[in-house]
Scaffold this motif. Structure first.
Motif, PDB file in Angstrom:
ATOM      1  N   VAL A 118       0.687  -1.212  -0.021  1.00 54.31           N
ATOM      2  CA  VAL A 118       0.063  -0.023  -0.072  1.00 54.31           C
ATOM      3  C   VAL A 118       0.799   1.178  -0.091  1.00 54.31           C
ATOM      4  O   VAL A 118       0.714   2.153  -0.491  1.00 54.31           O
ATOM      5  CB  VAL A 118      -0.868  -0.160   1.157  1.00 54.31           C
ATOM      6  N   SER A 119       2.177   1.262   0.741  1.00 51.64           N
ATOM      7  CA  SER A 119       3.120   2.519   0.683  1.00 51.64           C
ATOM      8  C   SER A 119       3.425   2.643  -0.687  1.00 51.64           C
ATOM      9  O   SER A 119       3.552   3.846  -0.889  1.00 51.64           O
ATOM     10  CB  SER A 119       3.766   2.081   1.717  1.00 51.64           C
ATOM     11  N   VAL A 120       3.871   1.824  -1.233  1.00 51.89           N
ATOM     12  CA  VAL A 120       4.491   1.992  -2.561  1.00 51.89           C
ATOM     13  C   VAL A 120       3.413   2.323  -3.461  1.00 51.89           C
ATOM     14  O   VAL A 120       3.996   3.355  -4.291  1.00 51.89           O
ATOM     15  CB  VAL A 120       5.321   0.805  -3.011  1.00 51.89           C
ATOM     16  N   SER A 121       2.327   1.965  -3.281  1.00 51.66           N
ATOM     17  CA  SER A 121       1.222   2.327  -4.317  1.00 51.66           C
ATOM     18  C   SER A 121       0.966   3.874  -4.166  1.00 51.66           C
ATOM     19  O   SER A 121       0.768   4.598  -4.987  1.00 51.66           O
ATOM     20  CB  SER A 121      -0.087   1.714  -4.022  1.00 51.66           C
ATOM     21  N   ILE A 122       0.842   4.312  -2.885  1.00 51.41           N
ATOM     22  CA  ILE A 122       1.064   5.693  -2.396  1.00 51.41           C
ATOM     23  C   ILE A 122       2.182   6.516  -3.298  1.00 51.41           C
ATOM     24  O   ILE A 122       1.989   7.763  -3.844  1.00 51.41           O
ATOM     25  CB  ILE A 122       0.722   6.086  -0.640  1.00 51.41           C
ATOM     26  N   GLY A 123       3.344   5.986  -2.972  1.00 49.31           N
ATOM     27  CA  GLY A 123       4.329   6.613  -3.709  1.00 49.31           C
ATOM     28  C   GLY A 123       4.488   6.973  -5.285  1.00 49.31           C
ATOM     29  O   GLY A 123       4.794   7.970  -5.783  1.00 49.31           O
ATOM     30  N   ILE A 124       3.992   5.669  -5.955  1.00 49.94           N
ATOM     31  CA  ILE A 124       3.723   5.642  -7.201  1.00 49.94           C
ATOM     32  C   ILE A 124       2.576   6.955  -7.477  1.00 49.94           C
ATOM     33  O   ILE A 124       3.047   7.746  -8.542  1.00 49.94           O
ATOM     34  CB  ILE A 124       3.446   4.462  -7.908  1.00 49.94           C
ATOM     35  N   ALA A 125       1.621   6.757  -6.965  1.00 49.12           N
ATOM     36  CA  ALA A 125       0.649   7.774  -7.301  1.00 49.12           C
ATOM     37  C   ALA A 125       1.145   9.351  -7.101  1.00 49.12           C
ATOM     38  O   ALA A 125       0.774  10.065  -7.866  1.00 49.12           O
ATOM     39  CB  ALA A 125      -0.726   7.629  -6.386  1.00 49.12           C
ATOM     40  N   ALA A 349      10.087   4.727  -4.612  1.00 46.05           N
ATOM     41  CA  ALA A 349       9.093   4.914  -5.693  1.00 46.05           C
ATOM     42  C   ALA A 349       9.122   6.214  -6.413  1.00 46.05           C
ATOM     43  O   ALA A 349       9.083   6.438  -7.644  1.00 46.05           O
ATOM     44  CB  ALA A 349       7.756   4.369  -5.232  1.00 46.05           C
ATOM     45  N   ILE A 350       8.986   7.246  -5.496  1.00 41.06           N
ATOM     46  CA  ILE A 350       8.901   8.615  -5.937  1.00 41.06           C
ATOM     47  C   ILE A 350      10.579   9.002  -6.643  1.00 41.06           C
ATOM     48  O   ILE A 350      10.433   9.703  -7.711  1.00 41.06           O
ATOM     49  CB  ILE A 350       8.736   9.644  -4.725  1.00 41.06           C
ATOM     50  N   SER A 351      11.607   8.429  -5.939  1.00 44.07           N
ATOM     51  CA  SER A 351      12.661   8.754  -6.634  1.00 44.07           C
ATOM     52  C   SER A 351      12.893   8.005  -8.001  1.00 44.07           C
ATOM     53  O   SER A 351      13.591   8.409  -8.936  1.00 44.07           O
ATOM     54  CB  SER A 351      13.981   8.138  -5.696  1.00 44.07           C
ATOM     55  N   ALA A 352      12.672   6.772  -8.164  1.00 37.47           N
ATOM     56  CA  ALA A 352      12.838   6.365  -9.484  1.00 37.47           C
ATOM     57  C   ALA A 352      11.859   7.128 -10.692  1.00 37.47           C
ATOM     58  O   ALA A 352      12.403   7.113 -11.747  1.00 37.47           O
ATOM     59  CB  ALA A 352      12.011   4.690  -9.582  1.00 37.47           C
ATOM     60  N   ILE A 353      10.713   7.512 -10.211  1.00 35.59           N
ATOM     61  CA  ILE A 353      10.125   8.289 -11.390  1.00 35.59           C
ATOM     62  C   ILE A 353      10.455   9.622 -11.580  1.00 35.59           C
ATOM     63  O   ILE A 353      10.438  10.056 -12.667  1.00 35.59           O
ATOM     64  CB  ILE A 353       8.272   8.681 -10.697  1.00 35.59           C
ATOM     65  N   PHE A 354      11.206  10.230 -10.500  1.00 33.17           N
ATOM     66  CA  PHE A 354      12.042  11.498 -10.492  1.00 33.17           C
ATOM     67  C   PHE A 354      13.063  11.250 -11.532  1.00 33.17           C
ATOM     68  O   PHE A 354      13.362  11.969 -12.460  1.00 33.17           O
ATOM     69  CB  PHE A 354      12.260  12.094  -9.218  1.00 33.17           C
TER      70      PHE A 354
END
Length: 480
Positions: A118-125, A349-354
């Motif tokens: 659930v936490s990583v899903s929040i990070g991706i969103a 999650a956020i860092s990879a998207i960044f």
């Protein structure tokens, strides 16, 4: 008839008891130290370097704050190996009377995975909403690969201790020719060794009773020493937060402001939305959880170390929230190495998207699923090398993204690490509490009364001054 008037001798008045000064609660001490540390940090930052040049040596105040903070963390880390080993061996021995020990372990791992997913899903969103890689002034020109990376083989390597307590020594040479040696330990290896020794003691039977008795005695002594160290937590907090501000300041946040806001938004959602929802779903009062867990969360925020906070985490889980000691002494150390919703879920999650957005790389649905997979499984794969950098490089390399992008994020990593570690520790307290509640072994009376007041106070000592016995009343005599 003659009657004598009653004559009563009154007992001497007891001297008034002196009112003992009651020190503020642990949480109040931490908050006070936090405020004072911020003020001293800003003072040290305004003083500049010792010689006035940008690259000069730190001034005396910065050095003092750094010494105080790092010394406290070293003390906490020093007590971790014997604490974890003796506590787990004792818990294995105590599990002889618990029929569902394997079930507790399985459910603990299952809840680790659920909260991580659930936490990583929040990070991706949040990465898709904030788009931090597009809302930055950074360029890829200064990107360099980090010197330390994570791999899927780290888990297998970390399970096999090179020595009894997984202690390792690293020697490095400085630019001036000096040689320094640092000693470190692997908590996961200590957990493995303690499990093996504890199970072996159970198999031996009566012959192992002297060892188990010695282990229990050693655990009590270690816990006493731990109490003395934890009493220094406010002083350590002052040094840690003061040095963080003096050494890093906030100027580095400007180019990565959107990225930092996205990270802290994700951490806040996990801590103040996800965890309360899980608590309420399982019939637990949210305010009791935060009152009980807050001392560990506070210390994790300023120390930036789940391992350093481990003794406090275990104590609040048992003493404040009512999780049985024989279960908490197993689940909390395991969580300190594998349960990292901040470092292993939100942040990578956020860092990879960044990084993908910064380098103009489009991520597919499969890539986002890979991010989720790495978050759930990768924290165990890098348990021997815990840390956000290891998890981030593992995620980035799995997706095939440029590792050079990781170097761009290191400038503000200490500022982000405070929030990440706080969420890590909050999750390490949450899961054992939830599992204990679902298995019917949680002390609900203790949980409802959870408080951080006098958390580390010793048991009240007996008053050395004997209480004077009441003087016997002299009965009135009457003559008839």
């Amino acid at each position: 008839m003659t009657t004598s008037s009653p004559s009563v001798l009154s007992a001497p008045a007891a001297p008034p008891r002196r009112r003992r000064w009651r020190s503020p609660s642990f949480s109040v001490q931490i908050i006070g130290a936090l405020v004072l540390g911020v003020l001293l940090g800003w003072a040290a930052l305004s003083m500049g370097t010792s010689d006035g040049t940008p690259d000069g040596d730190p001034n005396w105040l910065t050095t003092t704050l750094d010494t105080i903070g790092s010394s406290f963390v070293l003390l906490l880390k020093a007590i971790v190996p014997p604490l974890v080993f003796t506590a787990i061996v004792a818990s294995i021995a105590n599990l002889r009377n618990v029929a569902n020990g394997a079930r507790l372990a399985w459910k603990t791992l299952m809840w680790f995975a659920i909260t991580a997913l659930v936490s990583v899903s929040i990070g991706i969103a949040l990465g898709l909403v904030f788009r931090p890689g597009e809302n930055t002034s950074l360029t890829t020109a200064g990107a360099v690969e980090p010197g330390r990376t994570g791999s899927w083989l780290d888990f297998l390597d970390s399970l096999l201790p090179a020595n009894f307590l997984g202690i390792a020594a690293n020697t490095s040479a400085g630019s001036d020719g000096s040689v320094s040696t640092s000693v470190s330990f692997n908590v996961l290896q200590i957990v493995v060794m303690a499990l093996v020794v504890g199970i072996a003691a159970l198999k031996v039977g009566k012959g192992a009773e002297p060892f188990l008795t010695f282990n229990r005695s050693a655990l009590e002594i270690i816990q006493k020493v731990l109490w003395w160290i934890i009493r220094l937590a406010p002083l350590g907090t002052l040094g840690l937060i003061g040095n963080a501000i003096a050494a890093y300041g906030w100027d580095l946040l400007s180019p990565l402001a959107t990225f930092a806001v996205a990270i802290y938004t994700g951490l806040a959602l996990v801590l103040f939305v996800l965890y309360p929802v899980i608590l309420r779903t399982n019939g637990l009062k949210v305010s009791s959880y935060f009152r009980g867990a807050w001392p560990a969360i506070q210390l994790a925020f300023v120390s930036r170390s789940s391992i350093g906070t481990l003794p406090v985490t275990q104590r609040v889980t048992e003493r404040n929230l009512g999780v049985p000691a024989e279960y908490a002494s197993f689940a909390v150390p395991l969580g300190a190495t594998t349960k990292m919703d901040g470092c292993a879920s939100i942040y990578p999650a956020i860092s990879a998207i960044f990084i993908a957005q910064l380098f103009g790389i489009d991520l597919s649905i499969m890539d986002y699923l890979l991010i989720a997979f790495v978050s759930v499984v990768g924290s165990a794969a890098t348990a021997g090398l815990t840390g956000a950098l290891v998890m981030l490089t593992l995620t980035v390399s799995t997706l095939g993204l440029p590792l050079a992008g990781v170097g761009l994020l290191l400038a503000i990593d200490p500022i982000l690490d405070m929030g990440r570690t706080a969420v890590n520790v909050a999750g390490q307290v949450l899961v054992p509490t939830i599992v204990a509640k679902r298995e019917g072994i949680l002390d609900m009376e203790k949980y409802r009364a959870a408080t951080s007041e006098d958390l580390f106070a010793e048991a009240p000592e007996a008053d050395p001054t004997p209480t004077p016995a009441p003087a016997p009343a002299q009965l009135a005599s009457s003559a008839v």
